[in-house]
Design a protein around this motif. Structure first.
Motif, PDB file in Angstrom:
ATOM      1  N   VAL A   1     -27.010  72.113  98.231  1.00 40.79           N
ATOM      2  CA  VAL A   1     -27.632  72.202  96.913  1.00 40.79           C
ATOM      3  C   VAL A   1     -27.473  70.892  96.139  1.00 40.79           C
ATOM      4  O   VAL A   1     -28.429  70.397  95.540  1.00 40.79           O
ATOM      5  N   LEU A   2     -26.286  70.331  96.167  1.00 40.25           N
ATOM      6  CA  LEU A   2     -25.976  69.180  95.323  1.00 40.25           C
ATOM      7  C   LEU A   2     -26.313  67.822  95.937  1.00 40.25           C
ATOM      8  O   LEU A   2     -26.646  66.885  95.210  1.00 40.25           O
ATOM      9  N   HIS A   3     -26.227  67.710  97.262  1.00 42.56           N
ATOM     10  CA  HIS A   3     -26.286  66.378  97.870  1.00 42.56           C
ATOM     11  C   HIS A   3     -27.369  66.184  98.921  1.00 42.56           C
ATOM     12  O   HIS A   3     -27.622  65.057  99.329  1.00 42.56           O
ATOM     13  N   TYR A   4     -27.968  67.249  99.374  1.00 40.73           N
ATOM     14  CA  TYR A   4     -29.011  67.131 100.396  1.00 40.73           C
ATOM     15  C   TYR A   4     -30.301  66.661  99.741  1.00 40.73           C
ATOM     16  O   TYR A   4     -30.765  67.234  98.763  1.00 40.73           O
ATOM     17  N   ASN A   5     -30.882  65.630 100.298  1.00 41.90           N
ATOM     18  CA  ASN A   5     -32.142  65.097  99.807  1.00 41.90           C
ATOM     19  C   ASN A   5     -33.152  65.228 100.947  1.00 41.90           C
ATOM     20  O   ASN A   5     -33.072  64.510 101.924  1.00 41.90           O
ATOM     21  N   ASN A   6     -34.069  66.150 100.813  1.00 46.05           N
ATOM     22  CA  ASN A   6     -35.020  66.450 101.884  1.00 46.05           C
ATOM     23  C   ASN A   6     -35.941  65.264 102.135  1.00 46.05           C
ATOM     24  O   ASN A   6     -37.001  65.134 101.541  1.00 46.05           O
ATOM     25  N   THR A   7     -35.501  64.405 103.031  1.00 41.74           N
ATOM     26  CA  THR A   7     -36.277  63.205 103.362  1.00 41.74           C
ATOM     27  C   THR A   7     -36.958  63.332 104.720  1.00 41.74           C
ATOM     28  O   THR A   7     -37.508  62.357 105.222  1.00 41.74           O
ATOM     29  N   GLY A   8     -36.906  64.499 105.308  1.00 41.98           N
ATOM     30  CA  GLY A   8     -37.529  64.695 106.606  1.00 41.98           C
ATOM     31  C   GLY A   8     -36.626  64.351 107.770  1.00 41.98           C
ATOM     32  O   GLY A   8     -37.039  64.408 108.916  1.00 41.98           O
TER      33      GLY A   8
END
Length: 177
Positions: free
Chosen positions: A96-103
């Motif tokens: 929730v806090l740190h995942y950045n959906n960059t593929g």
């Protein structure tokens, strides 16, 4: 991230989950994260490792049971129930806090000594999720009225929320009671 923002995020997630702050105490963390598409399981890890989070951003593929299998939380099978619950919540917090959906594939596996700001944020989020502030304060005040010692209160709250004693003690300080 600001602790008030984390509390607000957790409150919104718990409301969506159907948690009733005036009635419920225990959060079934496995069911909670499974509803959000995570697969949770025991993992054979070194003694120094608690758990991991792995997310494959692309397909959102479902397994034969209809469960999304692209988000996995693994927890050290040697940990106690209380620690497993906290580890699951902690790893979910990273999503929730740190995942950045960059593929790309995201993997979180703590492998360093000491706690940095991301680890402290995930710990705070996990505590807020497993010990929601309103329910936590309600129960704390109930036990405190019975003139129990802080240690006795922590033991009671640890048993109710099924979290490590140290997490309860830290949460008391964090919510300012």
């Amino acid at each position: 991230m600001d602790k008030k923002k984390i509390e607000a995020q957790v409150t919104a997630l718990l409301k969506e989950y159907g948690y009733e702050f005036d009635k419920d105490d225990y959060v079934n963390i496995v069911e909670f994260v499974q509803r959000l598409g995570f697969v949770v399981g025991n993992a054979q890890l070194d003694d120094a490792e608690d758990g991991f989070l792995a997310i494959q951003a692309s397909s959102m593929a479902k397994n034969k049971n209809g469960v999304s299998s692209d988000k996995i939380i693994g927890v050290n099978s040697k940990r106690s129930l209380e620690w497993k619950r906290f580890i699951i919540a902690h790893e979910f917090a990273h999503s929730v806090l740190h995942y950045n959906n960059t593929g790309t594939i995201y993997l979180h596996r703590e492998n360093k000594k000491g706690k940095d700001s991301e680890e402290n944020e995930a710990d705070y989020f996990a505590a807020a999720l497993l010990m929601p502030e309103k329910a936590f304060k309600r129960l704390y005040n109930q036990f405190n009225q019975n003139a129990l010692s802080k240690t006795a209160i922590c033991l009671q709250l640890s048993a109710i929320f099924k979290v490590p004693f140290d997490s309860v003690s830290r949460r008391i300080d964090e919510v300012g009671i």
